[in-house]
Design an enzyme around this catalytic site. Structure first.
Site, PDB file in Angstrom:
ATOM      1  N   LYS A 116      49.379  75.907  42.033  1.00 38.39           N
ATOM      2  CA  LYS A 116      50.028  75.047  43.025  1.00 38.39           C
ATOM      3  C   LYS A 116      49.011  74.487  44.012  1.00 38.39           C
ATOM      4  CE  LYS A 116      54.762  76.892  43.210  1.00 38.39           C
ATOM      5  NZ  LYS A 116      54.725  78.025  42.290  1.00 38.39           N
ATOM      6  N   GLU A 205      52.797  77.206  53.749  1.00 43.68           N
ATOM      7  CA  GLU A 205      53.311  75.878  54.064  1.00 43.68           C
ATOM      8  C   GLU A 205      54.255  75.934  55.258  1.00 43.68           C
ATOM      9  OE1 GLU A 205      53.509  73.754  49.646  1.00 43.68           O
ATOM     10  OE2 GLU A 205      55.347  74.448  50.622  1.00 43.68           O
ATOM     11  N   GLU A 280      58.625  68.307  40.938  1.00 46.99           N
ATOM     12  CA  GLU A 280      59.627  68.784  41.882  1.00 46.99           C
ATOM     13  C   GLU A 280      59.235  68.416  43.310  1.00 46.99           C
ATOM     14  OE1 GLU A 280      60.678  72.837  41.276  1.00 46.99           O
ATOM     15  OE2 GLU A 280      61.232  72.508  39.186  1.00 46.99           O
ATOM     16  N   GLU A 301      55.879  71.101  43.249  1.00 50.28           N
ATOM     17  CA  GLU A 301      55.091  71.573  42.108  1.00 50.28           C
ATOM     18  C   GLU A 301      55.405  70.711  40.894  1.00 50.28           C
ATOM     19  OE1 GLU A 301      56.156  75.489  40.762  1.00 50.28           O
ATOM     20  OE2 GLU A 301      58.283  75.139  41.115  1.00 50.28           O
ATOM     21  N   ASN A 303      56.130  71.182  36.785  1.00 48.78           N
ATOM     22  CA  ASN A 303      56.379  72.098  35.681  1.00 48.78           C
ATOM     23  C   ASN A 303      55.983  71.423  34.380  1.00 48.78           C
ATOM     24  OD1 ASN A 303      57.666  74.439  37.016  1.00 48.78           O
ATOM     25  ND2 ASN A 303      59.160  72.891  37.628  1.00 48.78           N
ATOM     26  N   ARG A 305      56.388  71.672  31.234  1.00 50.13           N
ATOM     27  CA  ARG A 305      57.195  72.213  30.140  1.00 50.13           C
ATOM     28  C   ARG A 305      58.581  71.584  30.204  1.00 50.13           C
ATOM     29  NH1 ARG A 305      60.575  75.342  33.197  1.00 50.13           N
ATOM     30  NH2 ARG A 305      59.679  76.435  34.962  1.00 50.13           N
TER      31      ARG A 305
END
Length: 664
Positions: A116, A205, A280, A301, A303, A305
């Site tokens: 990340k 964060e 996302e 982030e 993903n 997949r």
């Protein structure tokens, strides 16, 4: 060269989904199973099976073994599904080094987005907005990292968010709201990150108080083309994990949607992305932001997949994303070939064996009967057989229910109708809770944030209690009527159930209750459960001019005889136990003792013999399904004896410590 047979390096409902996608293109598939026979939900779909002594997470995380299985089953490709090794660049490389086709993004793309922290760097370099934060928190023995975090909090204000740099799914994530919480939160987040991902690196964060979780489905090919296939809202979560997802994401302004899609495409192109993936974002849904044309969003982030929630995108775009993964792996282009305009609205529910009244902890156990309801706009992604078991070794998700309608309201109504007509006879599940959410005005008539469950938990439970009590007498009469008929009987030939016939004669009466059973289902019994029996069905009640449907299941399990009734989607049980069968759960002798809420490993014991503890004091920490769970004292007392040690495996309800409850 086109793919001929694919090895599915995964299990459960995603294995079934991949096999279905492959079949549409004439591609054969191979998969793993344990026990006497493969699961029934894969029969007829998977062409070759690899039998293993036992399924466990370590098996599916063994990259070399997965490649070996692919070669053994004469496959020329590997599809990783989601979870396990799906975002493991080393696994992707091993597959290709073995001369097999990797059905997914390149190993290079996976590696660039795996952390990340690095993903944030790439996002910032390509003008994708990110939440202010620290990309990599250096953990030091002298404790200097604590000062770094506290200085950040002083600059940006509490609350702040700690999360694992190498993973997702809420694992290794902690919200910190005060200075005194910093040290323990870092320790816990790092421990959980190491258990889940093998890497304790953390990100810090600024925490958004009113966020929505919105993601963009992206798809790329090896010719440099990248598309944004709409967006999804995944804000309804517990323990930072999604349970409801829908597409398109409601309430976004046209400007926000366009900017978000453009940002996702920029990021995907930055890493030369191919195949299915998701970018996302967190959307600031604070009262002062949500009505603006330019709503603020921040990169969360990527993903690399296929996502659990991909079916809702497939439904509104009328595309098979799994089939497209195979096409792209074969070198095909997506240019001018994928639908770009969504039609209708689709919502997905994740069905879990979990205790929603006990912090949503996993509740593995037997599935006495499963009979899904199919109707207009309904799609099931099931990973269990009609008679099955939810094992504590894996995530407790049993499957997904997807409903699609002309609009959001119709999709919600179809979900409610399907849930209330589905047999899922399991000791504990989240179906009643999901029904409460679907009925709640804050979900149905407005747009929820990630705080939805925390803010409305008491109301949701109250709705369930009221409805359960209102129907109790009717349910008891139905249970009694079913029990008066034949019980499931033993049989000589395993594999097929012998149905109890004539369970109700049409228009038979029970005082003022009239009911009949037009639908009774015969199901195959998996060989591994050949000593279990079940009769599943649906019926109608006519009481005082009101018509109501119900579902039922009669089952025999480990000497128990159980009758289950689902009335308006809420479960009611009766159970007959032989004298030599002990009741499950805590005995009365254990009521003052400290027991494990879930099966798992003892991460830390925080008390010792002779210690005085206060109500809600944490006495131990368990790790189960890659999540950490706190075991708290229910009342004040004194520890008489500690029965477990760090690293020890325990079962649910196993005694961790004996204690004396303090006098009032």
């Amino acid at each position: 060269m086109s793919i001929k047979r694919v090895f599915i390096a995964n299990r459960g409902e995603i294995a079934r989904r991949i096999a279905l996608g492959a079949r549409t293109l004439g591609i054969e598939s191979a998969a793993i199973y344990s026990g006497d026979a493969p699961p029934a939900f894969l029969e007829g779909l998977v062409h070759r099976f690899i039998q293993v002594p036992e399924e466990n997470p370590a098996l599916y995380l063994n990259a070399e073994l997965m490649v070996q299985f692919a070669q053994q089953s004469e496959c020329d490709a590997v599809h990783p599904g989601f979870g396990f090794l799906s975002e493991n660049a080393r696994f992707a490389n091993l597959v290709e080094e073995a001369g097999l086709t990797w059905v997914g993004p390149t190993a290079c793309s996976i590696a660039e987005m795996a952390s990340k922290a690095e993903a944030r760097d790439i996002a910032k370099a390509h003008q994708v907005p990110v939440v202010p934060g620290i990309e990599r928190l250096p953990i030091s023995e002298d404790g200097s990292h604590l000062k770094i975090v506290r200085d950040f909090a002083r600059q940006h204000g509490f609350p702040i968010l700690l999360k694992a740099a190498m993973g997702g799914g809420g694992k290794g994530m902690r919200v910190v709201r005060a200075d005194e919480e910093v040290e323990e939160a870092i320790r816990r987040a790092q421990s959980e990150a190491i258990n889940a991902f093998g890497d304790g690196t953390l990100i810090v964060e600024r925490y958004l108080e009113y966020p929505r979780h919105v993601e963009v489905q992206i798809f790329g090919d090896s010719h440099g083309h990248v598309l944004a296939l709409g967006d999804r809202d995944c804000s309804v979560q517990r323990r930072h994990q999604k349970i409801i997802e829908e597409a398109p994401a409601p309430g976004l302004s046209a400007d926000t949607r366009a900017r978000m899609h453009e940002a996702a495409i920029r990021l995907a192109r930055a890493v030369s992305y191919r195949s299915a993936g998701t970018v996302e974002f967190l959307v600031d849904w604070s009262p002062e932001q949500r009505t603006k044309a330019e709503q603020q969003f921040y990169f969360l982030e990527m993903n690399t997949r296929l996502q659990v929630e991909h079916p809702v995108t497939e439904q509104i775009f009328n595309e098979d994303l799994v089939a497209w993964q195979f096409r792209v792996a074969n070198g095909e282009t997506i240019k001018d070939r994928m639908h770009q305009t969504p039609i209708g609205h689709s919502i997905e529910l994740r069905l879990y064996a979990e205790d929603t009244r006990n912090k949503f902890l996993p509740a593995p156990g037997p599935v006495h009967g499963f009979l899904p309801y199919h109707g207009p706009g309904i799609r099931w992604e099931a990973g269990i057989d009609p008679i099955d078991e939810v094992t504590p070794r894996f995530d407790p998700m049993m499957g997904k229910l997807v409903a699609t309608g002309a609009d959001r309201t119709q999709a919600i109504q179809r979900l409610i109708h399907s849930l209330t007509h589905t047999v899922l006879a399991i000791p504990t599940s989240n179906i009643p809770f999901l029904l409460a959410v679907l009925h709640h005005e804050a979900f149905a008539a407005s747009i929820p944030t990630t705080r939805f469950i925390d803010e409305h938990l008491a109301e949701l439970n109250e709705w369930l209690d009221t409805r359960q009590q209102k129907q109790q007498k009717t349910a008891e009469r139905i249970l009694q009527k079913i029990e008066q008929r034949d019980k499931p009987r033993s049989q000589e030939t395993p594999g097929v159930l012998e149905l109890t016939r004539d369970i109700f004669q049409k228009e038979s009466r029970l005082t003022d209750l009239e009911m009949h059973l037009p639908h009774v289902q015969q199901v195959a019994v998996p060989h591994r459960f050949r000593n279990r029996l079940a009769v599943l069905g649906r019926g109608l009640i006519f009481e005082q001019g009101h018509r109501q449907s119900f579902c039922f299941c009669q089952a025999r399990y480990q000497g128990h005889r159980l009758t289950w009734v689902g009335l308006d989607g809420l479960p009611y049980w009766r159970e007959e136990k032989p004298d030599d069968v002990l009741a499950s759960g805590r005995s009365s002798a254990q009521s003052a003792d400290i027991c494990a809420p879930v099966p798992g490993k003892v991460v830390k014991v925080l008390v010792k013999t002779g210690d005085n503890v206060k109500e809600r004091q944490i006495v131990a920490i368990l790790e189960s399904m890659k999540m950490e769970f706190e075991v708290q004292a229910s009342r004040s007392g004194c520890i008489d004896e500690v029965l477990v040690a760090t690293g020890q495996q325990v079962q649910a309800d196993e005694l961790l410590a004996r204690w004396r409850v303090a006098a009032p």
